[in-house]
Design an enzyme around this catalytic site. Structure first.
Site, PDB file in Angstrom:
ATOM      1  N   ASP A   1       0.859  -1.174   0.000  1.00  0.00           N
ATOM      2  CA  ASP A   1       0.000   0.000   0.000  1.00  0.00           C
ATOM      3  C   ASP A   1       0.899   1.228   0.000  1.00  0.00           C
ATOM      4  O   ASP A   1       1.598   1.490   0.988  1.00  0.00           O
ATOM      5  CB  ASP A   1      -0.907   0.010   1.234  1.00  0.00           C
ATOM      6  CG  ASP A   1      -1.974   1.096   1.174  1.00  0.00           C
ATOM      7  OD1 ASP A   1      -1.694   2.169   0.609  1.00  0.00           O
ATOM      8  OD2 ASP A   1      -3.081   0.867   1.694  1.00  0.00           O
TER       9      ASP A   1
ATOM     10  N   HIS B   1     -21.441 -10.854  -5.436  1.00  0.00           N
ATOM     11  CA  HIS B   1     -21.200  -9.559  -4.796  1.00  0.00           C
ATOM     12  C   HIS B   1     -21.904  -9.492  -3.435  1.00  0.00           C
ATOM     13  O   HIS B   1     -22.724  -8.598  -3.159  1.00  0.00           O
ATOM     14  CB  HIS B   1     -21.674  -8.405  -5.686  1.00  0.00           C
ATOM     15  CG  HIS B   1     -20.892  -7.137  -5.464  1.00  0.00           C
ATOM     16  ND1 HIS B   1     -20.548  -6.277  -6.480  1.00  0.00           N
ATOM     17  CD2 HIS B   1     -20.376  -6.585  -4.334  1.00  0.00           C
ATOM     18  CE1 HIS B   1     -19.878  -5.255  -5.991  1.00  0.00           C
ATOM     19  NE2 HIS B   1     -19.763  -5.420  -4.693  1.00  0.00           N
ATOM     20  N   LEU B   2     -21.529 -10.411  -2.578  1.00  0.00           N
ATOM     21  CA  LEU B   2     -22.141 -10.526  -1.254  1.00  0.00           C
ATOM     22  C   LEU B   2     -21.353  -9.817  -0.162  1.00  0.00           C
ATOM     23  O   LEU B   2     -21.726  -9.907   1.009  1.00  0.00           O
ATOM     24  CB  LEU B   2     -22.260 -12.019  -0.873  1.00  0.00           C
ATOM     25  CG  LEU B   2     -23.130 -12.895  -1.763  1.00  0.00           C
ATOM     26  CD1 LEU B   2     -23.104 -14.327  -1.266  1.00  0.00           C
ATOM     27  CD2 LEU B   2     -24.558 -12.369  -1.821  1.00  0.00           C
TER      28      LEU B   2
ATOM     29  N   GLU C   1     -20.979  -6.997 -14.173  1.00  0.00           N
ATOM     30  CA  GLU C   1     -21.998  -7.451 -13.226  1.00  0.00           C
ATOM     31  C   GLU C   1     -23.371  -6.955 -13.659  1.00  0.00           C
ATOM     32  O   GLU C   1     -23.487  -5.848 -14.188  1.00  0.00           O
ATOM     33  CB  GLU C   1     -21.661  -6.948 -11.809  1.00  0.00           C
ATOM     34  CG  GLU C   1     -20.403  -7.566 -11.233  1.00  0.00           C
ATOM     35  CD  GLU C   1     -20.156  -7.167  -9.780  1.00  0.00           C
ATOM     36  OE1 GLU C   1     -21.010  -6.438  -9.209  1.00  0.00           O
ATOM     37  OE2 GLU C   1     -19.144  -7.598  -9.210  1.00  0.00           O
TER      38      GLU C   1
ATOM     39  N   CYS D   1     -12.549  -9.370  -3.286  1.00  0.00           N
ATOM     40  CA  CYS D   1     -13.837  -8.877  -2.782  1.00  0.00           C
ATOM     41  C   CYS D   1     -13.932  -7.364  -2.915  1.00  0.00           C
ATOM     42  O   CYS D   1     -14.774  -6.727  -2.268  1.00  0.00           O
ATOM     43  CB  CYS D   1     -14.020  -9.263  -1.310  1.00  0.00           C
ATOM     44  SG  CYS D   1     -14.272 -11.011  -1.019  1.00  0.00           S
ATOM     45  N   ALA D   2     -13.051  -6.783  -3.725  1.00  0.00           N
ATOM     46  CA  ALA D   2     -12.982  -5.324  -3.804  1.00  0.00           C
ATOM     47  C   ALA D   2     -13.759  -4.784  -5.003  1.00  0.00           C
ATOM     48  O   ALA D   2     -14.876  -4.272  -4.861  1.00  0.00           O
ATOM     49  CB  ALA D   2     -11.530  -4.876  -3.862  1.00  0.00           C
TER      50      ALA D   2
ATOM     51  N   ASP E   1     -15.824 -12.382  -5.447  1.00  0.00           N
ATOM     52  CA  ASP E   1     -17.138 -11.840  -5.118  1.00  0.00           C
ATOM     53  C   ASP E   1     -17.528 -10.720  -6.065  1.00  0.00           C
ATOM     54  O   ASP E   1     -18.669 -10.269  -6.063  1.00  0.00           O
ATOM     55  CB  ASP E   1     -17.130 -11.330  -3.668  1.00  0.00           C
ATOM     56  CG  ASP E   1     -18.511 -10.907  -3.190  1.00  0.00           C
ATOM     57  OD1 ASP E   1     -19.456 -11.700  -3.396  1.00  0.00           O
ATOM     58  OD2 ASP E   1     -18.647  -9.816  -2.615  1.00  0.00           O
TER      59      ASP E   1
ATOM     60  N   ALA F   1     -21.161  -6.969   1.157  1.00  0.00           N
ATOM     61  CA  ALA F   1     -21.880  -6.126   2.121  1.00  0.00           C
ATOM     62  C   ALA F   1     -23.214  -6.730   2.532  1.00  0.00           C
ATOM     63  O   ALA F   1     -24.005  -6.074   3.211  1.00  0.00           O
ATOM     64  CB  ALA F   1     -22.113  -4.743   1.510  1.00  0.00           C
TER      65      ALA F   1
END
Length: 531
Positions: free
Chosen positions: A173, A281-282, A263, A232-233, A258, A284
């Site tokens: 990062d 896309h689960l 999509e 998952c981003a 995810d 959240a």
């Protein structure tokens, strides 16, 4: 009159009640977001719009939102909001980036487990009546190296949970300091080092030009053989086709996804491959997360509409509820400084420099700069505000710079605005006194002390005797009462200025009489938005 908010998507009754409790008139129509025509027909009646993903805040809808001040998205993604269009119209766009952080981080950890132990395939096999124990040989998590690309909010939670599972964590990062990495218990590395050492790689970065395809064909080839990749981003961070080829070749042992490049994902090169776990896309999608983001967006929008506090805005500097009353007089100061320069500058501006001296340097200067730019542009565009002004400055190609320095004069803190055109440089400085009102303290590097009034007259002239009497008599003959009269000069016989705070607008005839004096170079009537 209480501000009005339209909720056009499903939000909990608790979130709706927050609006009511804060003094906001809320209209709860959770099915309206799917009716584009009806939404566009009534959106002009509201100050705020609270949405999830069903409502599409398009350029067309925003154009119809004549009174809209804020759009609040319950969730982190704002793909359904035309942010440039909202910014041009001066509408703040807020999201709730932290409400689903834990949920998304947990989903990433869940996919790590699922891929490490081939859980979905083993479940299907067992429920099909098979007992293929030897087929589903997995790997342990403990002792493995996890490479985290993006160690911000969600990535930081993943790091903490992975350390708790006994994993060694590498973090890539560019914004992660060595001190922060040490606090987190992770090893800060460059991307190539992470790719070469990680047994598992998980991505937690936003989609930008720099991160798009960060795991493309070349970088996937640099990964450790047998690596497992989790995303998952955002779809598009990983080249799905390149990853599929790496899985088929055996270089990559598995993947958990995810999010996808397109999509809803009805097809993908990853579908059907061994040890690839895909979810719709689960990240959240938990009861707690959905409730959290709904409550947060209601609180944020209410705080802005009632108190002027700005938090988690995509296109506006944040201003906390505690900070807002302290910052308000300096925002007003920045605005009038910009308004002064905007009204006295006639040629195109090429550069803007804003100096924050002393106490102002430690304030929220992004908000102050936005206010100064709004004041500057307002003489040309009447409906500009702190959201739209920075966009306009950028679109015009004007160079903008901020300078901060320690206290250098008698004032605890002041702001100085300087603009450069092809023909001249103009500057003005001001501060806020104990009464909370803005004051001009310097114009063209000439010191003075002037109140800011609604109507003012700015005169530049050669320093000659008799100017005070001439100006006073001319305005007196025109029936103009002078509330405050400030003079300054750089030297005897040199450049001089006069700044007058008058009770009302000055007639064109009186202004022409002032300009007729041979010593007068320019006369500018000014109008400021002050209480």
């Amino acid at each position: 009159m209480a501000p009005r908010v339209l909720v056009s998507d499903e939000l909990s009754e608790t979130a709706v009640q927050i609006f009511r409790d804060r003094g906001v008139d809320v209209d709860f129509q959770p099915k309206l977001g799917k009716d584009k025509e009806k939404l566009a027909e009534i959106i002009g009646n509201y100050d705020g719009l609270a949405i999830r993903s069903a409502t599409k805040a398009t350029e067309k809808l925003i154009a119809a939102a004549t009174n809209l001040k804020v759009i609040g998205r319950a969730g982190i993604g704002v793909d359904n909001v035309d942010i440039p269009a909202a910014s041009r119209r001066g509408i703040i766009v807020m999201n709730t980036p932290f409400g689903n952080s834990i949920t998304t981080a947990e989903h990433a950890i869940a996919l790590i487990f699922a891929v490490a132990r081939q859980l979905p395939a083993a479940d299907l096999s067992t429920q099909a009546g098979k007992w293929e124990k030897s087929k589903f040989m997995g790997v342990e998590i403990t002792g493995k190296t996890l490479g985290v690309i993006g160690a911000g909010n969600i990535g930081g939670i993943v790091c903490k949970k992975a350390i708790g599972l006994g994993m060694h964590v590498l973090a890539y990062d560019p914004f992660l300091s060595a001190e922060r990495a040490q606090e987190m218990g992770v090893t800060k590395v460059e991307l190539d080092e992470l790719l070469a050492q990680a047994d598992f790689i998980t991505l937690h970065v936003p989609m930008t030009d720099k991160t798009r395809g960060i795991l493309g064909k070349d970088n996937i080839a640099k990964t450790k053989p047998g690596v497992r990749i989790i995303n998952c981003a955002r779809g598009g961070l990983v080249d799905e086709a390149a990853l599929a080829e790496a899985i088929k070749s055996g270089h990559v042992a598995g993947a958990g996804f995810d999010v996808f490049e397109v999509e809803p994902a009805t097809e993908s090169p990853l579908f059907g491959l061994p040890n690839v776990v895909c979810t719709p896309h689960l990240g959240a999608s938990t009861t707690e997360a959905q409730e959290n983001v709904a409550l947060q967006v209601a609180e944020q929008m209410s705080d802005y509409l009632i108190k002027g506090a700005v938090s988690n805005a995509i296109n506006m500097p944040s201003i906390t509820a505690e900070e807002a009353p302290l910052l308000k007089p300096f925002i007003r100061l920045a605005d009038v400084l910009g308004a002064f320069v905007g009204q006295v500058t006639e040629s195109a501006i090429k550069e803007i420099e804003i100096l924050y001296d002393g106490a102002t340097a430690s304030m929220n200067t992004r908000a102050l700069t936005s206010a100064a730019l709004a004041g500057l542009i307002r003489s040309q565009v009447s409906d500009v505000n702190m959201v739209s002004a920075p966009v306009m400055i950028k679109e015009k190609g004007i160079i903008l710079s901020e300078v901060k320095r320690d206290k250098s004069g008698v004032f605890d803190g002041y702001i100085k605005l300087t603009v450069t055109t092809d023909t001249q440089t103009r500057s003005i400085a001001g501060t806020v006194f104990s009464d909370g009102k803005p004051r001009f303290i310097q114009i063209k590097n000439i010191n003075l002390d002037a109140d800011v009034g609604h109507h003012m007259v700015y005169i530049t002239n050669t320093d000659v005797p008799g100017m005070i009497g001439f100006i006073g008599t001319t305005l007196g003959d025109a029936g103009v009462n002078i509330a405050n009269f400030q003079l300054g000069r750089d030297k005897s016989g040199g450049d001089a200025i006069a700044l007058l705070y008058v009770d009302g607008a000055v007639s064109d005839q009186a202004l022409d009489k002032l300009r007729a004096n041979p010593a007068v170079r320019s006369v500018k009537p000014l109008v400021f938005n002050v209480d």
